[in-house]
Design an enzyme around this catalytic site. Sequence first.
Site, PDB file in Angstrom:
ATOM      1  N   TRP A 102       0.639  -1.207  -0.062  1.00 25.48           N
ATOM      2  CA  TRP A 102       0.050   0.084   0.054  1.00 25.48           C
ATOM      3  C   TRP A 102       0.888   1.209   0.157  1.00 25.48           C
ATOM      4  O   TRP A 102       0.316   2.216  -0.604  1.00 25.48           O
ATOM      5  CB  TRP A 102      -1.032  -0.011   1.279  1.00 25.48           C
ATOM      6  CG  TRP A 102      -2.112  -1.043   1.106  1.00 25.48           C
ATOM      7  CD1 TRP A 102      -2.029  -2.051   1.957  1.00 25.48           C
ATOM      8  CD2 TRP A 102      -2.993  -1.357   0.166  1.00 25.48           C
ATOM      9  NE1 TRP A 102      -3.039  -2.835   1.642  1.00 25.48           N
ATOM     10  CE2 TRP A 102      -3.706  -2.814   0.432  1.00 25.48           C
ATOM     11  CE3 TRP A 102      -3.522  -0.684  -1.366  1.00 25.48           C
ATOM     12  CZ2 TRP A 102      -4.577  -3.100  -0.368  1.00 25.48           C
ATOM     13  CZ3 TRP A 102      -4.358  -1.500  -1.838  1.00 25.48           C
ATOM     14  CH2 TRP A 102      -4.768  -2.422  -1.649  1.00 25.48           C
ATOM     15  N   ASP A 169      -1.515   6.687   6.523  1.00 24.70           N
ATOM     16  CA  ASP A 169      -2.472   5.833   6.061  1.00 24.70           C
ATOM     17  C   ASP A 169      -2.726   4.757   7.179  1.00 24.70           C
ATOM     18  O   ASP A 169      -1.815   3.869   7.431  1.00 24.70           O
ATOM     19  CB  ASP A 169      -1.923   5.153   4.743  1.00 24.70           C
ATOM     20  CG  ASP A 169      -3.023   4.131   4.250  1.00 24.70           C
ATOM     21  OD1 ASP A 169      -3.821   3.818   4.816  1.00 24.70           O
ATOM     22  OD2 ASP A 169      -2.649   3.329   3.188  1.00 24.70           O
ATOM     23  N   LYS A 193     -11.900  -1.916   6.885  1.00 26.42           N
ATOM     24  CA  LYS A 193     -10.922  -2.833   7.716  1.00 26.42           C
ATOM     25  C   LYS A 193     -11.229  -2.663   9.339  1.00 26.42           C
ATOM     26  O   LYS A 193     -11.443  -3.718   9.855  1.00 26.42           O
ATOM     27  CB  LYS A 193      -9.335  -2.304   7.687  1.00 26.42           C
ATOM     28  CG  LYS A 193      -9.013  -2.110   6.269  1.00 26.42           C
ATOM     29  CD  LYS A 193      -8.440  -3.643   5.556  1.00 26.42           C
ATOM     30  CE  LYS A 193      -8.126  -3.536   4.073  1.00 26.42           C
ATOM     31  NZ  LYS A 193      -7.351  -2.253   3.339  1.00 26.42           N
TER      32      LYS A 193
HETATM   33  C1  LIG Z   1      -6.724  -2.030   2.272  1.00 28.58           C
HETATM   34  C2  LIG Z   1      -5.588  -0.657   2.328  1.00 28.58           C
HETATM   35  C3  LIG Z   1      -5.519   0.132   1.350  1.00 28.58           C
HETATM   36  C4  LIG Z   1      -6.551   0.246   0.068  1.00 28.58           C
HETATM   37  O1  LIG Z   1      -7.658   0.679   0.620  1.00 28.58           O
HETATM   38  P1  LIG Z   1      -8.985   0.738  -0.540  1.00 28.58           P
HETATM   39  O2  LIG Z   1     -10.124   1.286   0.225  1.00 28.58           O
HETATM   40  O3  LIG Z   1      -9.250  -0.522  -1.364  1.00 28.58           O
HETATM   41  O4  LIG Z   1      -8.596   1.537  -1.848  1.00 28.58           O
HETATM   42  C5  LIG Z   1      -4.680   1.233   1.457  1.00 28.58           C
HETATM   43  N1  LIG Z   1      -3.835   1.199   2.622  1.00 28.58           N
HETATM   44  C6  LIG Z   1      -3.876   0.203   3.553  1.00 28.58           C
HETATM   45  C7  LIG Z   1      -3.140  -0.008   4.577  1.00 28.58           C
HETATM   46  C8  LIG Z   1      -4.812  -0.988   3.455  1.00 28.58           C
HETATM   47  O5  LIG Z   1      -4.920  -1.901   4.149  1.00 28.58           O
END
Ligand SMILES: *Cc1c(COP(=O)(O)O)cnc(C)c1O
Length: 356
Positions: A102, A169, A193
């Site tokens: 990511w 993030d 998540k």
């Molecule tokens: C799942 C995830 C993403 C991507 O998320 P989307 O909503 O599918 O764009 C980005 N960063 C992390 C740390 C993730 O776990």
Amino acid sequence: MKKHNFSAGPSILPQEVFKKASQAVLDFNNSGLSILEISHRSKDFVAVMDEARALALELLGLEGKGYQALFLQGGASLEFLRVPYNLMKEGGKAAYLETGTWATGAIKQAKQFGETIVVATSKEENFSYVPKKYEIPSDVSYFHCTSNNTIFGTQMKEFPKTDIPLVCDMSSDIFSRKIDYSQFSLIYAGAQKNMGPAGTTLVIIKDGILNKTGRSIPSILDYSQHISKESMLNTPPVFAVYTSLLTMQWLKNLGGVDAIEKINETKANLLYKEIDRNPLFKGVAKTEDRSLMNVTFTLNNPEYQEIFDKMWKEANISGINGHRSVGGYRASIYNAMPIESVEVLINVMKDLENKI
Ligand SMILES: *Cc1c(COP(=O)(O)O)cnc(C)c1O
């Protein structure tokens, strides 16, 4: 029968949230209307959005500290792009820590806007650890990191002390642990998540950091437009925001981030203890960087895979296959994962040892 869902995302939510969300699909607040058919400008939904924005800040200890919370669309992936668009100075630079797939995705987007400096990477060891020794150049617009690496099962335990604005993030560990959230200038997290269903991203922005790039930004990508419209620049993802609010209310009733951190530590410690004790298994992530949210492990002898897979499926477990780039297994034990489900998995691991 309800499964023990260890999926990495979209992932488990509290059972109580599923019940309340389904009730709202049939009849929202006794209004005679479904949450799926009410106007986002209705009094009832505006109250949902206001409460969700306020509660997100409250749970992170950022209430009254000069932050704004938004519920946007496009997933965390759109924030990979929206962050440099809004924060990287025209002709400027940004610094990134590369700790997983990511993070690599975020770096790729930033490169379209200017010089993107990767201060450190653990790519050469398939992201099994979090690099700790690096310097952040003094002339960058911001420093971007990923607090929890969902795929590899590593988590940052500390964040750099710097005057450079920190961007993080937190998609896979938002609301899971007590840290000083006020050290960040911008936090984003896709809901699916640890907060709600797919379809919305929580973005938290410190006052005063926007409108400094010298770049003109299309409205829908401009954080300041979303802030001035109170997260209703266009139709928000009504159901995803409502369900996220229900999860945040559940967390608040439980005692908030302080309380869930203790539970998360207990769950993760139990599972890592079994991985370390059981001679059939080994952990993937470096011990000191192990994630409390995504536990990655493998069988020492791949010959036992078939029988182990059969056993956990029979135990009503779902979603523990590792990501294709890592292999093995990944048990995601987010906030909503009950300790009983973790115990079911541990018992299957023990049963395998006894059988062999
Ligand atoms: C799942 C995830 C993403 C991507 O998320 P989307 O909503 O599918 O764009 C980005 N960063 C992390 C740390 C993730 O776990």
